[in-house]
Design a protein around this motif. Structure first.
Motif, short mmCIF file in Angstrom:
data_model
loop_
_atom_site.label_atom_id
_atom_site.label_comp_id
_atom_site.label_asym_id
_atom_site.label_seq_id
_atom_site.Cartn_x
_atom_site.Cartn_y
_atom_site.Cartn_z
N THR A 71 0.95 -1.28 -0.07
CA THR A 71 0.20 0.03 0.12
C THR A 71 0.89 1.37 -0.06
OG1 THR A 71 -0.28 -0.33 2.43
CG2 THR A 71 -2.09 -0.97 1.25
N ALA A 72 0.49 2.27 -0.57
CA ALA A 72 1.22 3.50 -0.67
C ALA A 72 1.03 4.34 0.66
CB ALA A 72 0.60 4.55 -1.58
N VAL A 73 2.46 4.38 1.15
CA VAL A 73 2.62 5.03 2.65
C VAL A 73 3.67 5.95 2.81
CG1 VAL A 73 1.59 3.36 4.22
CG2 VAL A 73 3.81 3.25 3.33
N ASP A 74 3.62 7.17 3.63
CA ASP A 74 4.58 8.19 3.98
C ASP A 74 5.47 7.41 4.92
OD1 ASP A 74 6.45 9.84 4.62
OD2 ASP A 74 4.79 11.39 5.06
N LEU A 75 6.81 7.04 4.57
CA LEU A 75 7.53 6.23 5.19
C LEU A 75 8.40 7.22 6.28
CD1 LEU A 75 9.21 3.96 2.69
CD2 LEU A 75 7.27 3.40 4.38
N SER A 76 8.10 8.61 6.48
CA SER A 76 8.90 9.20 7.34
C SER A 76 8.86 8.50 8.76
CB SER A 76 8.63 10.65 7.04
OG SER A 76 7.27 10.82 7.53
N GLU A 77 7.92 8.31 9.42
CA GLU A 77 7.64 8.04 10.77
C GLU A 77 8.42 6.78 10.84
OE1 GLU A 77 3.88 7.26 12.19
OE2 GLU A 77 4.37 7.86 14.28
N ASP A 78 8.36 5.62 9.83
CA ASP A 78 9.13 4.45 10.05
C ASP A 78 10.35 4.60 10.22
OD1 ASP A 78 6.74 2.85 10.20
OD2 ASP A 78 6.21 3.29 8.32
N PHE A 79 11.11 5.43 9.04
CA PHE A 79 12.46 5.70 9.19
C PHE A 79 13.05 6.47 10.42
CE2 PHE A 79 12.81 6.13 4.19
CZ PHE A 79 12.97 4.74 4.06
N THR A 80 12.07 7.18 10.93
CA THR A 80 12.44 8.06 12.14
C THR A 80 12.53 7.01 13.52
OG1 THR A 80 11.21 10.09 11.41
CG2 THR A 80 11.67 9.96 13.57
N VAL A 81 11.71 6.19 13.46
CA VAL A 81 11.63 5.27 14.57
C VAL A 81 12.75 4.55 14.44
CG1 VAL A 81 10.36 3.28 15.79
CG2 VAL A 81 8.99 5.44 14.90
N ALA A 82 13.22 3.86 13.17
CA ALA A 82 14.26 2.97 13.25
C ALA A 82 15.46 3.70 13.35
CB ALA A 82 14.42 2.28 11.69
N ALA A 83 15.74 4.76 12.95
CA ALA A 83 17.01 5.65 13.30
C ALA A 83 17.01 5.94 14.82
CB ALA A 83 17.17 6.79 12.47
N SER A 84 16.05 6.55 15.45
CA SER A 84 16.18 6.85 16.72
C SER A 84 15.95 5.60 17.62
CB SER A 84 14.99 7.70 17.30
OG SER A 84 13.62 7.04 17.09
N ASN A 85 15.79 4.59 17.25
CA ASN A 85 15.86 3.27 17.91
C ASN A 85 17.39 2.74 18.14
OD1 ASN A 85 13.15 2.70 19.20
ND2 ASN A 85 12.61 1.27 17.63
N VAL A 86 18.04 3.08 17.12
CA VAL A 86 19.52 2.83 17.25
C VAL A 86 20.10 3.54 18.52
CG1 VAL A 86 21.78 2.98 15.94
CG2 VAL A 86 19.73 2.02 14.59
N ILE A 87 19.92 4.81 18.43
CA ILE A 87 20.40 5.65 19.34
C ILE A 87 19.86 5.37 20.65
CG2 ILE A 87 19.32 7.92 19.64
CD1 ILE A 87 22.96 7.43 18.98
N THR A 88 18.65 5.10 21.07
CA THR A 88 17.72 4.90 22.36
C THR A 88 18.51 3.16 22.77
OG1 THR A 88 15.93 4.17 21.31
CG2 THR A 88 16.04 5.92 21.95
N THR A 89 18.85 2.61 21.72
CA THR A 89 19.07 1.13 22.23
C THR A 89 20.77 1.44 22.91
OG1 THR A 89 18.00 0.18 20.61
CG2 THR A 89 19.77 -0.93 21.64
N LEU A 90 21.50 2.03 22.25
CA LEU A 90 22.81 2.36 22.41
C LEU A 90 22.80 3.18 24.00
CD1 LEU A 90 24.54 3.51 19.18
CD2 LEU A 90 24.62 1.32 20.53
N ALA A 91 21.97 4.30 24.11
CA ALA A 91 22.15 5.20 25.28
C ALA A 91 21.28 4.56 26.35
CB ALA A 91 21.41 6.55 24.75
N PHE A 92 20.07 4.06 26.14
CA PHE A 92 19.24 3.74 27.31
C PHE A 92 19.05 2.21 27.33
CE2 PHE A 92 17.19 8.04 25.80
CZ PHE A 92 17.89 8.50 26.61
N GLY A 93 19.45 1.48 26.33
CA GLY A 93 19.21 -0.06 26.28
C GLY A 93 17.82 -0.40 26.07
N LYS A 94 17.12 0.62 25.48
CA LYS A 94 15.70 0.41 25.16
C LYS A 94 15.26 0.84 23.62
CE LYS A 94 11.83 2.15 27.79
NZ LYS A 94 11.26 3.18 28.78
N GLU A 95 14.36 0.04 23.07
CA GLU A 95 13.78 0.28 21.67
C GLU A 95 12.42 0.79 21.99
OE1 GLU A 95 13.19 -3.34 19.15
OE2 GLU A 95 15.43 -3.05 19.81
#
Ligand code: HEM
Length: 351
Positions: A71-95
């Motif tokens: 289906t046609a979607v705007d992927l910005s939120e999914d990219f955002t979550v994936a990118a910020s999950n990298v840093i929250t995993t490193l910083a807080f051990g949490k996704e």
């Protein structure tokens, strides 16, 4: 010497908590120790756990895209979550899942800050300090109330991550639709060189077409086109021009990436300029700034951009829905970071 970020500006002052954090902090002994500490922590992550964390997020993103079932979607939120999950995993051990209220609150806070930072109101306050009213105790003035929250302030250290990575990924996608063959070329390269397996960052030298795409995207649309304002900490000179102490210096990365004396057809999207014999040199790229205030997340960002792009292009062909009347706009919207206008896309799984 241009080491200070300019915390004398209203923007700098508030975001840096009075010149005390890394991205807009003053070049003091305390700042240098802070930066060294974060640098070595990120370096350790890059060597130990970072690849695994990014691969996990890339695979999760793959699943999210599969679940959209073309289906046609705007992927910005999914990219955002994936990118910020990298840093929250490193910083807080949490996704986080994208529906988690805590994540939504953080993202909306960061969006508000970036929007306000790029607004003409803040430029006016920076230009005319007399307009700044003394603030009531506990008030954040024009700034979102989340600016008072210590945890949110800590996350501002990594504020670039979400915007820069997701903006880069979306710009990358945008470019595919504007230059048809690029996507097919990258897919073909991944398929033949890696013989079906997922890429590692160490494969980058064997994947020149993919690397040239990422380099060209960072050249054409540097995510932070004017970097971060700096302040000369002593009298100095640039190219023979006298620069008095305390002068604000704004590095024009966009200008450097579009200088016709350096780049042929600088406004055209031509990834092949970075292939052998193409005439472009990565040594002249400076999307991460330079010198003592070079982007602290450069290595993290490069690994992340490479793996996210490679994983997605290995498994999907991105096409525009018929309903999108015109091609997505490659120009971006100028702000503190160069944003991409919203558009929808279909992620079609590769056979
Ligand atoms: C495509 C991704 C990214 C791009 C293009 C980018 C670009 C930049 C640029 C241009 C600057 C200003 C440099 C200057 O003023 O000379 C900067 C600063 C900074 N970036 Fe990034 N960045 C990216 C991702 C990241 C990531 C992933 C992190 C965190 C892990 C990060 C953390 C920082 C920090 C802390 C600073 C301030 C450094 C200082 O003032 O000493 N960035 N970035």
């Amino acid at each position: 010497m241009y080491h200070d970020s300019d915390s004398t500006l209203e923007t700098g002052n508030i975001v840096s908590g009075g010149g005390r954090n890394i991205s807009l902090g003053d070049y003091t002994e305390e700042w240098r120790a802070h930066r060294r500490l974060v640098h070595s922590a990120l370096h350790r992550c890059c060597q130990q756990s970072l690849h695994g964390v990014i691969e996990r997020q890339a695979l999760h993103l793959r699943k999210v895209l599969m679940d959209y079932q073309e289906t046609a979607v705007d992927l910005s939120e999914d990219f955002t979550v994936a990118a910020s999950n990298v840093i929250t995993t490193l910083a807080f051990g949490k996704e986080y899942d994208k529906t988690t209220p805590e994540l939504q609150e953080l993202h909306s806070c960061l969006n508000d800050i970036v929007a306000l930072w790029g607004s003409s109101w803040i430029s006016a306050l920076d230009s005319f300090p007399l307009l700044r009213r003394p603030q009531q105790p506990g008030s954040t003035g024009l700034w979102p109330s989340c600016c008072t929250d210590q945890r949110h302030r800590e996350l501002l250290l990594f504020k670039n991550l979400k915007h820069d990575i997701y903006t880069s990924c979306r710009l990358c996608l945008t470019s595919f639709f504007n230059v048809g063959q690029v996507q097919a070329n990258v897919y073909e390269e991944i398929r033949t060189v890696l013989e079906g397996r997922y890429p590692k960052y160490s494969d980058r030298h064997r994947l020149p077409v993919l690397s040239s795409l990422i380099n060209e995207m960072l050249r054409l649309r540097p995510v932070a086109p004017l970097a971060i304002p700096h302040r000369a900490i002593r009298d100095s000179s640039i190219a023979g021009y006298f620069i008095p102490k305390n002068t604000v210096i704004i590095p024009n990365l966009f200008g450097a990436h579009h200088d016709p004396a350096v780049w042929s057809e600088p406004y055209s999207f031509k990834p092949e300029r970075f292939l052998e014999g193409g005439g472009g040199s990565t040594r002249l790229l400076m999307p991460f700034g330079g010198g003592a205030r070079l982007c602290l997340g450069e290595t993290v960002a490069k690994i992340e951009l490479f793996l996210f792009t490679a994983y997605l292009l290995r498994d999907f062909q991105f096409v525009l829905p018929q309903s999108e009347g015109s091609l997505p706009d490659l120009r971006g919207v100028a702000s503190v970071v160069l944003k991409v206008k919203a558009y929808k896309v279909i992620a079609r799984p590769r056979p």
